[in-house]
Scaffold this motif. Structure first.
Motif, PDB file in Angstrom:
ATOM      1  N   ASP A 276       0.858  -1.184   0.000  1.00  0.00           N
ATOM      2  CA  ASP A 276       0.000   0.000   0.000  1.00  0.00           C
ATOM      3  C   ASP A 276       0.896   1.237   0.000  1.00  0.00           C
ATOM      4  OD1 ASP A 276      -1.688   2.132   0.539  1.00  0.00           O
ATOM      5  OD2 ASP A 276      -2.763   1.133   2.157  1.00  0.00           O
ATOM      6  N   LEU A 277       0.766   2.054  -1.035  1.00  0.00           N
ATOM      7  CA  LEU A 277       1.530   3.296  -1.145  1.00  0.00           C
ATOM      8  C   LEU A 277       0.567   4.469  -1.168  1.00  0.00           C
ATOM      9  CD1 LEU A 277       4.113   4.961  -1.648  1.00  0.00           C
ATOM     10  CD2 LEU A 277       3.855   4.472  -4.091  1.00  0.00           C
ATOM     11  N   HIS A 278       0.693   5.357  -0.186  1.00  0.00           N
ATOM     12  CA  HIS A 278      -0.077   6.592  -0.132  1.00  0.00           C
ATOM     13  C   HIS A 278       0.889   7.773  -0.243  1.00  0.00           C
ATOM     14  CE1 HIS A 278      -3.655   4.421   0.970  1.00  0.00           C
ATOM     15  NE2 HIS A 278      -4.324   5.516   1.262  1.00  0.00           N
ATOM     16  N   SER A 279       0.638   8.667  -1.182  1.00  0.00           N
ATOM     17  CA  SER A 279       1.484   9.854  -1.320  1.00  0.00           C
ATOM     18  C   SER A 279       0.617  11.107  -1.311  1.00  0.00           C
ATOM     19  CB  SER A 279       2.317   9.803  -2.605  1.00  0.00           C
ATOM     20  OG  SER A 279       1.491   9.951  -3.748  1.00  0.00           O
ATOM     21  N   THR A 280       1.113  12.131  -0.661  1.00  0.00           N
ATOM     22  CA  THR A 280       0.427  13.426  -0.618  1.00  0.00           C
ATOM     23  C   THR A 280       1.431  14.527  -0.909  1.00  0.00           C
ATOM     24  OG1 THR A 280      -1.172  12.656   1.031  1.00  0.00           O
ATOM     25  CG2 THR A 280      -0.921  15.027   0.787  1.00  0.00           C
ATOM     26  N   ILE A 281       1.129  15.339  -1.908  1.00  0.00           N
ATOM     27  CA  ILE A 281       1.990  16.465  -2.276  1.00  0.00           C
ATOM     28  C   ILE A 281       1.234  17.750  -1.946  1.00  0.00           C
ATOM     29  CG2 ILE A 281       3.420  17.479  -4.072  1.00  0.00           C
ATOM     30  CD1 ILE A 281       4.009  14.520  -3.551  1.00  0.00           C
ATOM     31  N   GLU A 282       1.813  18.567  -1.093  1.00  0.00           N
ATOM     32  CA  GLU A 282       1.194  19.826  -0.687  1.00  0.00           C
ATOM     33  C   GLU A 282       1.937  20.988  -1.338  1.00  0.00           C
ATOM     34  OE1 GLU A 282      -1.503  20.161   1.054  1.00  0.00           O
ATOM     35  OE2 GLU A 282      -1.776  18.240   2.090  1.00  0.00           O
TER      36      GLU A 282
END
Length: 417
Positions: A276-282
């Protein structure tokens, strides 16, 4: 709250050190946190019941583990065994400081305490667990205007039946550069949370690798989190093999203008594995750039989860951001859940996202076999062609050459069904 989490909270209440104020804040959030279920959006496709009632030893392994060296790699090796650092930190190049959490001087403690949880969002449940339990780890500091040539390789190994929680804090000062490798592997029944936080100063550069290569019965939840100041440069490569439970969270915060982030990720799954890969770019400020490419190959009865989110804040005009997730399905019994997201509040941006899921080309497979190539070798060739572009883009070719045989072996074990 699960039985395991309840025991973790009890253990955390007994910890007292210079990070206690930060730990107490996370502990308060953890006491109110809900154990993930199918109704928890961030864990919808990643069940954690295998951990809910698990029992692991927290005693450290007294045996010294010698990590496999990477031929031709100029590196500084930091080896953690069952959460305990077993490396000598006395011989370091000028401009680089590495100290364990326990040995940090007062001045280092001050900035490290300010950095602790600054890049990692509080929404990560197991990040909070790491906040309160990670008494072992390292603080890496690069002085201003210094380019560190040796690669800092952080090796994590956990023994059968044990759990470990490590934290890495990295500060790269203005106009400085560093390469860091986070190396996780093992297949025995164990559990680890490994979180790293990186703070990049103005015009600083980080070449980052995370090899999440744990397989089999290993349980692993971790994250790599980045704060980018003005004109900072991040080039990150993530490679993941699945296991009974493998989850990785990546957060990139553009806090300064003209920062650049490139993220390439590869996951290869077989058997009944899960990744499971979760990425968040802000993007919080104007003129930021992000390029994110994620490719996965999923075989047999394995399951892959990808959730990629790019958030463009209202003031982040002139942002350029692209997200692409491509997947290759090797079996009708395998499963891929992909969710690329764009959340845009600025009106002068260029953004794009997409996801594809395809099967291996049976025509190409037949063509290679008709030319005398065995089915197994043809499968390896086609699979490698699918992800080789991202391997070729790795800045460090020594690491790329070290990785390729492992990928080929991984492909050899997969079968088109």
């Amino acid at each position: 709250m699960s039985e395991w989490l309840g025991k973790a909270v009890s253990r955390a209440e007994q910890i007292s050190d210079w990070l206690s104020p930060q730990r107490q804040a996370s502990l308060a959030l953890l006491r109110e946190a809900q154990w993930p279920s199918r109704k928890t959006e961030a864990w919808k496709y990643t069940p954690v019941h295998v951990l809910a009632d698990a029992e692991f030893a927290t005693a450290a392994n007294s045996e010294l583990v010698v990590a496999e060296t990477i031929e031709g790699l100029n590196s500084i090796e930091l080896v953690f065994t069952d959460g305990v650092l077993q490396s000598d930190l006395s011989q370091l190049p000028e401009g680089l400081s590495i100290v364990s959490l326990a040995d940090a001087a007062a001045e280092t403690q001050q900035w490290a305490a300010e950095t602790f949880t600054a890049a990692k969002p509080a929404r990560h449940l197991f990040g909070l667990v790491n906040d309160v339990l990670a008494t072992a780890g390292v603080i890496i500091d690069v002085a201003e205007g210094v380019s560190i040539e040796p690669v800092v390789r952080i090796v994590h190994r956990v023994s059968k039946g044990c759990e470990a929680h490590n934290r890495v804090l990295v500060r790269i000062a203005d106009q400085s550069s560093l390469t860091v490798v986070e190396d996780f592997s093992g297949e025995q029944k164990s559990f680890n949370t490994g979180f790293a936080e990186y703070t990049l100063g103005e015009s600083a550069s980080l070449e980052h690798y995370r090899f999440a290569l744990q397989t089999g019965a290993a349980l692993s939840v971790g994250g790599s989190h980045f704060n980018l100041a003005t004109k900072a440069q991040l080039n990150s490569t993530l490679v993941g093999f699945g296991s009974e439970l493998s989850r990785l969270d990546v957060d990139v915060n553009h806090t300064g203008e003209h920062a650049f982030a490139k993220l390439n990720a590869i996951y290869l799954l077989d058997g009944n594995e899960l990744f499971d890969l979760h990425s968040t770019i802000e993007h919080m400020v104007p003129n930021g750039t992000t390029e994110e490419n994620v490719r996965g190959i999923v075989a047999d009865h394995s399951r892959a989860v990808f959730n990629g989110r790019i958030h463009i804040h209202r003031d982040a005009q002139k942002t350029l951001a692209e997200l692409n997730n491509r997947n290759l399905l090797m079996s009708r019994d395998a499963e891929i859940n992909t969710k690329p997201e764009l959340e845009i509040y600025a009106d002068d941006v260029r953004c794009a996202h997409g996801a594809t899921i395809a099967e291996i080309d049976k025509g190409a497979l037949y063509y290679l076999q008709s030319r005398g190539v065995s089915k197994a070798q043809a499968q390896i060739m086609l699979s490698f062609g699918f992800i080789n572009e991202l391997v070729d883009q790795m800045p460090n070719q020594v690491l790329a050459e070290w990785l390729r045989p492992q990928l080929r072996q991984r492909f050899a074990n997969m079968e088109v069904k």
